[in-house]
Design a protein around this motif. Structure first.
Motif, mmCIF file in Angstrom:
data_model
loop_
_atom_site.group_PDB
_atom_site.id
_atom_site.type_symbol
_atom_site.label_atom_id
_atom_site.label_comp_id
_atom_site.label_asym_id
_atom_site.label_seq_id
_atom_site.Cartn_x
_atom_site.Cartn_y
_atom_site.Cartn_z
ATOM 1 N N SER A 1 59.954 -10.548 46.256
ATOM 2 C CA SER A 1 59.533 -11.681 45.447
ATOM 3 C C SER A 1 58.245 -11.366 44.529
ATOM 4 C CB SER A 1 59.262 -12.760 46.332
ATOM 5 O OG SER A 1 60.154 -13.551 46.676
ATOM 6 N N ARG B 1 65.093 -4.547 44.083
ATOM 7 C CA ARG B 1 65.423 -5.719 43.271
ATOM 8 C C ARG B 1 64.485 -6.876 43.587
ATOM 9 N NH1 ARG B 1 70.796 -6.618 46.376
ATOM 10 N NH2 ARG B 1 69.411 -6.082 48.030
ATOM 11 N N ALA C 1 62.052 -15.824 45.902
ATOM 12 C CA ALA C 1 63.078 -16.317 47.033
ATOM 13 C C ALA C 1 62.538 -16.015 48.349
ATOM 14 C CB ALA C 1 64.263 -15.361 46.848
ATOM 15 N N GLU D 1 65.551 -10.326 45.618
ATOM 16 C CA GLU D 1 66.215 -10.028 46.665
ATOM 17 C C GLU D 1 65.281 -8.931 47.788
ATOM 18 O OE1 GLU D 1 69.368 -10.595 43.605
ATOM 19 O OE2 GLU D 1 67.483 -9.234 43.634
ATOM 20 N N ASP D 2 64.681 -8.007 47.022
ATOM 21 C CA ASP D 2 64.066 -7.153 47.677
ATOM 22 C C ASP D 2 62.571 -7.638 47.966
ATOM 23 O OD1 ASP D 2 66.309 -5.518 48.675
ATOM 24 O OD2 ASP D 2 66.038 -4.363 46.809
ATOM 25 N N PRO E 1 63.753 -11.130 52.616
ATOM 26 C CA PRO E 1 64.940 -10.506 53.198
ATOM 27 C C PRO E 1 64.877 -10.539 54.468
ATOM 28 C CG PRO E 1 63.494 -8.884 52.015
ATOM 29 C CD PRO E 1 62.840 -10.033 51.721
#
Length: 332
Positions: A265, A259, A326, A262-263, A329
């Motif tokens: 960037s 993702r 983001a 989420e997983d 993780p």
């Protein structure tokens, strides 16, 4: 009774010692008129007071070879150059890089090239006395060939610094296209340098140079492999170079069940009017195509006018900050 313009052209022909067809070709700046002959024609036209409608100036615009499909990058450069030419009252004679012999049959005042595969500065600059500007390709100043570059070091610096600011310590780069092209060599060097600056390990892989043109799915498979290898190495953020492959690497991450963000960037090169509508909207590096075109014409017009050009030109990228980056993780 002859028209006044026809009479004037005959006067010029008699005064310059050439035939009428040569006068016509010279006044209309067509090919196959020797410079000395053209000079005599223009001087004779001045003496008889001949006036003609002002002509649009013509330059040759060199595209990649005919077999090369024009994708996002090339289309954006072409559109920017067309708009700039219209504003400056230039006409464009569009020629592919494998058709440069046509320059022998065209009367052009200069050349702008955005072919990125054939090192045309050497092929054209050393054999034809034409001022030339290359976009994102090497120059040859001794032959009046200069370059306008997108600032690849600044672009990679922007991307890496942006990711480091989010806390990423294991960053990968996927390099698309010919690994020996000026842009890709510079991007790779800039990435290695930035990794050293931040004391990070570099994970860079060139994929597009290895894929089979006859098998379009081969690039997708190579991207899948690159993504999986980077995941195995603990990479948490990927910089994917090249406008045309921006959506492909996003697709590869989804196929591999990762993702974004989420997983992983992800920072890609900007696909104008597309990147912001992908899911998620992509954080991108955008070449300033309008500025590349403006600077290319600025340089060429100086060369055509015989004015000195001191150096090649760098044009900075723009960072478009959206939603594909983001914090890493937890645990990676």
């Amino acid at each position: 009774m002859r028209k006044k313009s026809e009479s004037g052209i005959r006067q010029i022909a008699e005064l310059a010692g050439v035939d009428v067809s040569t006068v016509s070709r010279a006044l209309n700046r067509r090919a196959h008129v020797q410079p000395a002959t053209a000079a005599r024609v223009f001087e004779a036209a001045r003496q008889v007071g001949y006036q003609q409608k002002p002509l649009r100036r013509v330059i040759a615009l060199i595209l990649p070879e005919s077999r090369t499909i024009l994708k996002w990058y090339s289309i954006n450069v072409l559109n920017a150059l067309r708009l700039e030419a219209e504003q400056r009252n230039w006409w464009l004679e569009i020629i592919s890089a494998d058709q440069i012999e046509l320059l022998n049959e065209r009367a052009v005042e200069g050349v702008i090239s955005f072919d990125f595969n054939n090192h045309l500065a050497e092929k054209i600059g050393s054999t034809r006395n034409l001022p030339m500007v290359c976009i994102n390709d090497s120059a040859r100043h001794i032959d009046r060939v200069y370059s306008v570059f997108s600032n690849e070091f600044q672009a990679v610096n922007l991307a890496v610094s942006h990711l480091v600011g989010y806390g990423h310590r294991r960053i990968g780069m996927i390099i698309n296209g010919d690994p020996e092209s000026y842009c890709n060599r510079t991007r790779h060097e800039a990435f290695d340098r930035m990794m050293r600056v931040h004391n990070l390990s570099a994970f860079a892989e060139c994929v597009h140079g290895k894929h089979s043109p006859g098998d379009p799915d081969s690039l997708v498979r190579l991207l899948h492999g690159a993504v999986l290898r980077m995941a195995e190495c603990g990479v948490t953020a990927i910089i994917n170079t090249g406008e045309s492959e921006a959506a492909s690497v996003l697709h590869s991450l989804e196929v591999c069940r990762f993702r974004v963000p989420e997983d992983f960037s992800l920072i890609t090169w900007e696909m104008v009017d597309v990147s912001k509508f992908l899911s998620p909207p992509q954080t991108t590096l955008c070449q300033n195509f309008a500025e590349l075109a403006r600077r290319a014409f600025d340089t060429l017009e100086k060369l055509v006018a015989g004015e000195p050009v001191c150096r090649d030109t760098l044009v900075d990228y723009l960072l478009c900050d959206r939603s594909s980056v983001a914090i890493p993780p937890r645990g990676r």
